[in-house]
Design a protein around this motif. Structure first.
Motif, PDB file in Angstrom:
ATOM      1  N   PRO A  86     103.781  69.112  44.238  1.00 41.44           N
ATOM      2  CA  PRO A  86     105.004  68.924  43.714  1.00 41.44           C
ATOM      3  C   PRO A  86     105.674  67.994  44.276  1.00 41.44           C
ATOM      4  O   PRO A  86     105.263  67.589  45.456  1.00 41.44           O
ATOM      5  N   TYR A  89     106.523  68.378  48.318  1.00 40.35           N
ATOM      6  CA  TYR A  89     105.318  68.892  49.299  1.00 40.35           C
ATOM      7  C   TYR A  89     105.449  68.379  50.636  1.00 40.35           C
ATOM      8  O   TYR A  89     105.753  67.384  50.907  1.00 40.35           O
ATOM      9  N   ASN A 100     100.725  75.598  44.585  1.00 43.40           N
ATOM     10  CA  ASN A 100     101.365  74.596  43.564  1.00 43.40           C
ATOM     11  C   ASN A 100     100.483  73.205  43.717  1.00 43.40           C
ATOM     12  O   ASN A 100     101.111  72.319  43.242  1.00 43.40           O
ATOM     13  N   SER A 101      99.328  73.230  44.454  1.00 46.33           N
ATOM     14  CA  SER A 101      99.051  71.764  44.516  1.00 46.33           C
ATOM     15  C   SER A 101      97.389  72.033  44.514  1.00 46.33           C
ATOM     16  O   SER A 101      96.831  73.029  44.442  1.00 46.33           O
ATOM     17  N   GLN A 143      99.840  76.529  31.094  1.00 43.61           N
ATOM     18  CA  GLN A 143      98.555  76.327  31.761  1.00 43.61           C
ATOM     19  C   GLN A 143      98.406  74.600  31.509  1.00 43.61           C
ATOM     20  O   GLN A 143      98.371  74.305  30.568  1.00 43.61           O
ATOM     21  N   ALA A 162     101.075  75.264  35.729  1.00 44.95           N
ATOM     22  CA  ALA A 162     102.119  74.205  35.806  1.00 44.95           C
ATOM     23  C   ALA A 162     102.383  73.281  34.637  1.00 44.95           C
ATOM     24  O   ALA A 162     101.638  73.554  33.644  1.00 44.95           O
ATOM     25  N   SER A 163     103.317  72.638  34.674  1.00 47.50           N
ATOM     26  CA  SER A 163     103.681  71.838  33.602  1.00 47.50           C
ATOM     27  C   SER A 163     103.539  70.473  34.305  1.00 47.50           C
ATOM     28  O   SER A 163     103.698  70.061  35.306  1.00 47.50           O
ATOM     29  N   THR A 166     105.891  68.239  36.806  1.00 50.82           N
ATOM     30  CA  THR A 166     106.104  69.015  38.141  1.00 50.82           C
ATOM     31  C   THR A 166     105.206  68.614  39.068  1.00 50.82           C
ATOM     32  O   THR A 166     105.239  68.987  40.210  1.00 50.82           O
ATOM     33  N   LEU A 167     104.114  67.888  38.749  1.00 52.36           N
ATOM     34  CA  LEU A 167     102.990  67.488  39.542  1.00 52.36           C
ATOM     35  C   LEU A 167     102.841  65.758  39.902  1.00 52.36           C
ATOM     36  O   LEU A 167     102.754  65.141  39.076  1.00 52.36           O
TER      37      LEU A 167
END
Length: 410
Positions: A86, A89, A100-101, A143, A162-163, A166-167
């Protein structure tokens, strides 16, 4: 009154524009801690007790869905991680450790998916290896499929909730000396024939490959490495000429013995002979620093070369030289008398009949060799008809070199 209202509307508009710019500036700003960035190079800048982390300014997207990291130096422990996190982070944690990583770690080949405990995922990575991370375009709603690569080949993938927006691409390091080359715009394309994802292999640059695997600019020895006939040979498709007269290699892995040779050879050079051993070739050998010139007997020439060293080879053409065509099929080499001959023990008593006989006369050129940007020495030789082709030999397990056929162009 209308003028006053218009004035206030204008001030509100300017304030709103300023706020939007400030938000965008914060949103699209890379973040890093205990790291130094110099262009595309990231270096660890800590004391090995604390994690260093880099987070890119922009997330992956459908237009830019893949990035790569090339390991330039593994440092003390090689604890380099490549993955997605994210935007906000925590920079004192390796990518993949926190929720979320997700990240692929070079030191152990494990995948860390929101947890400090990793799962076995792929091979370990070392100096010269390229680690890639990307997202699949076929991901379903909610997903996201994240995949990882090593040297252009897919290692594996994992689905995470996740989308894409967002990463953010992230790199983690955790020991002194670690250094990577970052490419946030790396290409990863789908081949239409079978739908397999591929990275350009640069294999078209090579006319002959024997027991050598090509991955991008990296050449890897894949032979047996048990005897003198187990030579891995890579010969460029085109000879050196007045425009492209020099090439280089970097030893990214010395392997067991560092039996790596850089040189020039005729087009029909034997595939199981190290460059320099047979007639029509000349080469600088890394393991002993000797120059081999059409013979298994080497001359003391320069320093030995090790992992991380850059070896170069070029030709100084005469001013009136005119490049010859490629439609010839006869190559010969002038053997210059050597004042001091030192027998190569690896090659002792293994001369073959193909090397016997006298060489024919031809146009002479000056071949020179370099080590880490400095000229080691030069030798005047006869240019074979058809030209001298960049030729690289390897002969022990684990040897890898990164080759730049045109380091002086562009």
């Amino acid at each position: 009154m209308d003028d006053i209202n218009l004035h206030y509307r204008f001030l509100n508009w300017r304030r709103r524009i300023r706020e939007i710019r400030e938000v965008r500036a914060v949103r699209y700003r890379e973040r890093l801690k205990r790291m130094l960035r110099d262009g595309d190079v990231l270096r660890y800048h800590g004391n090995s007790d604390e994690v260093g982390c880099f987070v890119a300014a922009r997330p992956l997207s459908k237009r830019n869905r893949y990035f790569e990291v090339t390991i330039m130096d593994t440092g003390v422990r090689g604890m380099i991680a490549v993955g997605l996190v994210p935007q906000l982070y925590k920079l004192d944690h390796q990518p993949g450790w926190l929720p979320n990583s997700v990240a692929f770690h070079a030191d152990d080949g494990k995948l860390y998916n929101g947890n400090a405990v990793g799962q076995q995922f792929g091979p370990k990575c070392c100096r010269g290896d390229r680690i890639g991370c990307g997202i699949s375009l076929d991901s379903e709603d909610g997903q996201l499929t994240v995949f990882f690569t090593k040297n252009g080949h897919e290692v594996g993938s994992v689905d995470i909730p996740a989308s894409p927006d967002t990463l953010y691409p992230a790199v983690g390091m955790h020991s002194l000396g670690e250094e990577v080359l970052l490419d946030l715009n790396a290409d990863w394309k789908v081949e239409e024939d079978d739908g397999q994802m591929i990275v350009d292999s640069h294999e078209e640059n090579w006319g002959r490959l024997h027991d050598v695997k090509v991955t991008g600019m990296l050449l890897e020895y894949v032979g047996k490495g048990k005897s003198i006939v187990d030579v891995g040979l890579a010969q460029a498709r085109r000879p050196l000429n007045t425009r492209f007269h020099y090439y280089e290699l970097e030893i990214t892995d010395a392997g067991e013995k560092c039996y790596i040779a850089l040189g020039l050879a005729r087009r029909d050079y034997p595939k199981n002979r190290h460059p320099g051993w047979s007639r029509g070739s000349i080469a600088y050998h890394a393991d002993d620093g000797k120059l081999f010139h059409g013979s298994g007997v080497g001359d003391p020439f320069g320093p030995r070369c090790f992992e991380g060293d850059i070896m170069g080879c070029g030709i100084m053409f005469p001013r009136d030289f005119v490049d010859a065509g490629d439609d010839v099929d006869d190559w010969d080499f002038d053997v210059v008398p050597k004042p001091t001959e030192v027998q190569n023990d690896l090659y002792a008593n293994n001369e073959d009949e193909e090397d016997e006989g006298e060489d024919l006369e031809g146009r002479k050129v000056m071949v020179f060799f370099t080590r880490n940007g400095k000229v080691v020495g030069r030798r005047e030789v006869v240019l074979p008809v058809g030209g001298f082709f960049p030729t690289i030999g390897m002969m022990s397990t684990g040897e890898k070199v990164r080759v730049d056929l045109h380091p002086l162009s562009g």
